[in-house]
Design a protein around this motif. Structure first.
Motif, PDB file in Angstrom:
ATOM      1  N   ILE A 269       0.843  -1.203   0.000  1.00 19.81           N
ATOM      2  CA  ILE A 269       0.000   0.000   0.000  1.00 19.81           C
ATOM      3  C   ILE A 269       0.875   1.248   0.000  1.00 19.81           C
ATOM      4  O   ILE A 269       0.578   2.237  -0.679  1.00 19.81           O
ATOM      5  CB  ILE A 269      -0.966   0.003   1.205  1.00 19.81           C
ATOM      6  N   TRP A 270       1.973   1.216   0.766  1.00 26.52           N
ATOM      7  CA  TRP A 270       2.894   2.358   0.810  1.00 26.52           C
ATOM      8  C   TRP A 270       3.403   2.684  -0.603  1.00 26.52           C
ATOM      9  O   TRP A 270       3.389   3.839  -1.022  1.00 26.52           O
ATOM     10  CB  TRP A 270       4.063   2.044   1.741  1.00 26.52           C
ATOM     11  N   GLU A 271       3.850   1.674  -1.312  1.00 26.85           N
ATOM     12  CA  GLU A 271       4.371   1.887  -2.665  1.00 26.85           C
ATOM     13  C   GLU A 271       3.279   2.392  -3.606  1.00 26.85           C
ATOM     14  O   GLU A 271       3.526   3.261  -4.455  1.00 26.85           O
ATOM     15  CB  GLU A 271       4.980   0.583  -3.189  1.00 26.85           C
ATOM     16  N   TYR A 272       2.086   1.863  -3.434  1.00 25.72           N
ATOM     17  CA  TYR A 272       0.951   2.299  -4.254  1.00 25.72           C
ATOM     18  C   TYR A 272       0.648   3.779  -4.016  1.00 25.72           C
ATOM     19  O   TYR A 272       0.431   4.549  -4.962  1.00 25.72           O
ATOM     20  CB  TYR A 272      -0.261   1.438  -3.910  1.00 25.72           C
ATOM     21  N   VAL A 273       0.671   4.191  -2.749  1.00 20.74           N
ATOM     22  CA  VAL A 273       0.393   5.592  -2.415  1.00 20.74           C
ATOM     23  C   VAL A 273       1.507   6.492  -2.925  1.00 20.74           C
ATOM     24  O   VAL A 273       1.242   7.580  -3.467  1.00 20.74           O
ATOM     25  CB  VAL A 273       0.210   5.754  -0.888  1.00 20.74           C
ATOM     26  N   GLN A 274       2.753   6.057  -2.770  1.00 15.42           N
ATOM     27  CA  GLN A 274       3.865   6.891  -3.223  1.00 15.42           C
ATOM     28  C   GLN A 274       3.833   7.100  -4.734  1.00 15.42           C
ATOM     29  O   GLN A 274       4.201   8.163  -5.232  1.00 15.42           O
ATOM     30  CB  GLN A 274       5.201   6.259  -2.811  1.00 15.42           C
TER      31      GLN A 274
END
Length: 764
Positions: free
Chosen positions: A115-120
């Motif tokens: 999710i972190w990578e998706y948001v970034q």
């Protein structure tokens, strides 16, 4: 100058001009007044594009920021984005579903990182769109809610609350969304009016099963776990039943009839069944009378193993089957198909909320509420927004203890560590397992198959009994402990936004440079919180409560609440109606200035605003009017002056200075200044629009053409109006300012309009 103003040629270039001059950073210039002004930007979702409501708050806040910057105040607009817990995870889970996967395919840490990578990947969308709107925030101080510096402050506040005796863990009935898979606070439950069947069920008397009592219920599906009925102690029609026993119509177990004042004698037959595990009122009755609390529905929205033949069925299907069985046994007397009542639904997805008994962490709100109520009583907090001060008071006076536990991955993880030794059977582990896909069992059983290290590496969530000892710590305590997998309610972290961001500025600056920064002392408390009235209880109230507790000072003393942006017919915008206005489309078509001015002009705090393309076209015309007025004034400045050797008769006809013009300009400056100081932003926009269009353009320019107003006064009038208009329509006014500089009409020292001084009026 070109013959017309084309926003597509100027807006991006102008924004880069401001950014290149570091115009948004308060460190780049000294304060001229000794005053400070700061706003903590309401952080939009880092993963989502902006909508028209975002455009409204950007416009309003940027107007205030630009105004105070021009006044010479030490001015900071603190920007950032929020992680938006459940909303972001919900969107990501839909993405996984399209790939044939779900969150249950991954351990907790892997899912969080995904999710972190998706948001970034998408985090720049909102920021770039805010820049297109002209937001003059100091992007060098930008923060994302899950940055380590902000998380550190969130954890410190929770620990401080715990040390003050204001945090507790308890088994309570919580609002649970079986679709989102998490609990919510009372504020996040939407109550809607709905017609549902009301079932009149027969309960055989224990001492004479051929006779029966009848009671009404909207929820027959959990009858199999019910152990008691209740009546009002003073109801003459039913008080004789107190102490008697009936048979549970599904299990044939004996059920005692008790008395409690919560029973409404007018509902149904005046007799109610008690399902403490799934009804808030029933839960409180059970607490008072020490009744058993037995779950019939689990967190997946299915009937528990207590349901026998109904176990595993979804609630709706179980209701159908239970009613069918009761009818077959002759135990349904009648069904009222049009019973009207209110039901709680998830604010996020609309699913009917299931009250479920879960051990959760709660914050005692009474000590937090009292200072805010006192501040409202003493006018220490000012609410601009059509009676919303009374709404805030209502929420404060009726607020229940705050459930801050959320059963999701995306957020700030609770700094809670449970003692393992001796409590293995009270800790239920859900974990990803290679051979079975997923395992769920108590820790005692799982430890027979896996090491603790393996379990922790693959853990998805834990469910811990209410009596397991715990420690609150940002780091793992010595010994055998396992960390809570729940995260904080998004509003708990965002409630700390006004001070956590300023503290983070200091931490990051001190780490990256050899000099210290004192943003917290410099800009806290912030000057005003501007946001939509719809999040008054969710965010504004909680910022006041938590900010006062954590820092000893309220995070702001002025609240400006804008209304919803509606379509030209006054309807709420929605995709289903097809009336949604995309702010980026309107910027491309009409320009950011037109969008901003259309949203703000004649707006009032707390009241909704209707806008449409007619409004955007009208405000685009304002940009053209400013441009054309500047072209006239510039041409007038470049006209050859009359030779001084002309005879006195000709020279006497040259236009002289008009004292009434100067006086009018001064009074206008005072009026708009006062309106902005009083947060009458919509009125200030209307005033400067009308005076520029109808007085300066329609009258003053015509007077100049007729020789009744001097070129010098007309120029001074234009420069004053450019400054007065700049906070509202910054792009066109700055573009005109730069044209005037290039043509030598104004001094080359006046480099940027955004950094120029606000015009002086008669007031001092």
């Amino acid at each position: 100058m070109d013959s017309r103003y084309d926003h597509t040629l100027h807006e991006e270039k102008t924004y880069q001009l401001w950014a290149g001059a570091d115009a948004f950073n308060p460190d780049s210039r000294p304060s001229r007044t000794g005053r400070r002004f700061s706003i903590a930007m309401p952080p939009p979702n880092a993963n989502d594009p902006l909508h028209i409501g975002h455009a409204m708050f950007i416009a309003l806040e940027d107007i205030l920021i630009r105004y105070h910057r021009m006044l010479g105040d030490d001015t900071l607009w603190q920007p950032g984005t929020d992680h938006a817990g459940i909303e972001t995870q919900f969107v990501f889970e839909k993405k996984l579903a399209k790939q044939g996967q779900s969150r249950f395919n991954f351990d907790r840490e892997t899912l969080y990182q995904m999710i972190w990578e998706y948001v970034q990947e998408n985090s720049g969308i909102a920021v770039n769109q805010m820049k297109k709107l002209g937001a003059s925030a100091d992007w060098s101080r930008f923060h994302f809610m899950l940055e380590p510096e902000l998380v550190e402050t969130v954890l410190e506040t929770f620990k401080k609350l715990h040390e003050a005796g204001m945090v507790y863990r308890d088994l309570k009935l919580v609002n649970f969304c079986t679709r989102c898979g998490t609990s919510f606070s009372e504020l996040e439950v939407n109550y809607i009016d709905q017609q549902t069947p009301l079932y009149y069920v027969r309960y055989p008397l224990a001492d004479n099963p051929r006779d029966h009592l009848v009671l009404a219920t909207t929820r027959p599906e959990p009858i199999f776990v019910d152990t008691h009925l209740a009546v009002h102690p003073d109801n003459p029609k039913t008080k004789h039943l107190i102490g008697k026993k009936v048979l549970n119509p599904l299990t044939q177990s004996e059920m005692e009839i008790i008395a409690d004042e919560f029973v409404d004698p007018e509902f149904g037959t005046g007799i109610v069944k008690l399902t403490p595990a799934h009804d808030p009122n029933d839960f409180e009755v059970a607490q008072r009378h020490h009744l058993p609390i037995i779950s019939a529905i689990d967190t997946r929205g299915r009937m528990t193993e207590n349901g026998g033949k109904y176990a595993g069925l979804k609630v709706k299907k179980a209701r159908e089957e239970v009613v069918k069985d009761l009818q077959a046994a002759g135990l349904i007397e009648k069904i009222d198909e049009k019973y009207a009542h209110r039901i709680g639904t998830c604010y996020r997805c609309g699913t009917v909320i299931e009250p479920l008994p879960l051990p959760q962490f709660f914050i005692k709100v009474k000590p937090l509420v009292e200072p805010v109520l006192s501040a409202l009583d003493n006018d220490e907090i000012t609410i601009h927004g059509a009676g919303h001060d009374k709404i805030l008071r209502h929420w404060l006076e009726n607020l229940k203890d705050w459930n801050v536990s959320r059963q999701i991955v995306w957020g700030v993880r609770l700094p809670v560590w449970y003692q393992i030794d001796g409590h293995e059977r009270d800790i239920i582990i859900s974990a990803a397992a290679r051979e079975s896909g997923q395992i769920s069992d108590n820790l005692y059983s799982i430890l027979k198959r896996f090491s603790l290290t393996e379990i922790l590496e693959n853990i998805q969530k834990i469910t811990v009994g209410p009596n397991v000892p715990y420690v609150i710590s940002a780091t793992k305590p010595a010994g055998n402990y396992i960390q809570e997998t729940d995260t904080f309610d998004t509003w708990f972290s965002s409630a700390q936004w006004p001070f956590s961001t300023l503290l983070a500025n200091e931490k990051k600056h001190d780490r990256d440079t050899a000099t210290s920064r004192t943003d917290f002392d410099r800009f806290y408390p912030t000057s005003v919180m501007e946001t939509g009235y719809d999040i008054l209880p969710f965010w504004v109230m909680r910022m006041l409560m938590i900010g006062k507790f954590a820092t000893g000072r309220f995070p702001f003393h002025t609240v400006y609440l804008h209304g919803l942006v509606r379509d030209p017919k006054g309807q709420k915008m929605s995709k289903s109606k097809g009336n949604v206005i995309n702010p980026l489309d309107m910027i491309a078509k009409y320009g950011a200035d037109a969008l901003r001015m259309a949203l703000v002009i004649r707006s009032s705090p707390g009241l909704d605003k209707s806008v449409g393309e007619t409004d955007f076209r009208a405000m685009r015309n304002l940009g053209n009017k400013i441009w054309n007025a500047a072209r006239y004034v510039m041409n007038a400045q470049h006209q050859p002056k009359t030779d001084r050797s002309l005879d006195e008769k000709v020279a006497s006809k040259m236009p002289k200075g008009d004292p009434q013009f100067t006086d009018k300009i001064s009074r206008l400056v005072d009026t708009i200044t006062q309106q902005l100081n009083d947060y009458k932003i919509g009125l200030a926009a209307e005033t400067v629009y009308n005076e520029f269009w109808h007085w300066f353009c329609d009258e003053c320019i015509e007077q100049n053409k007729a020789g009744e107003l001097s070129d010098e006064q007309l120029l001074q009038g234009l420069l004053t109006f450019l400054k007065l208009l700049h906070p509202f329509v910054p792009f066109v006014t700055e573009a005109v300012w730069q044209e005037l500089r290039q043509q030598g009409v104004i001094s080359q020292d006046e480099k940027l309009l955004i950094l120029s001084s606000w015009p002086a009026g008669k007031m001092k």
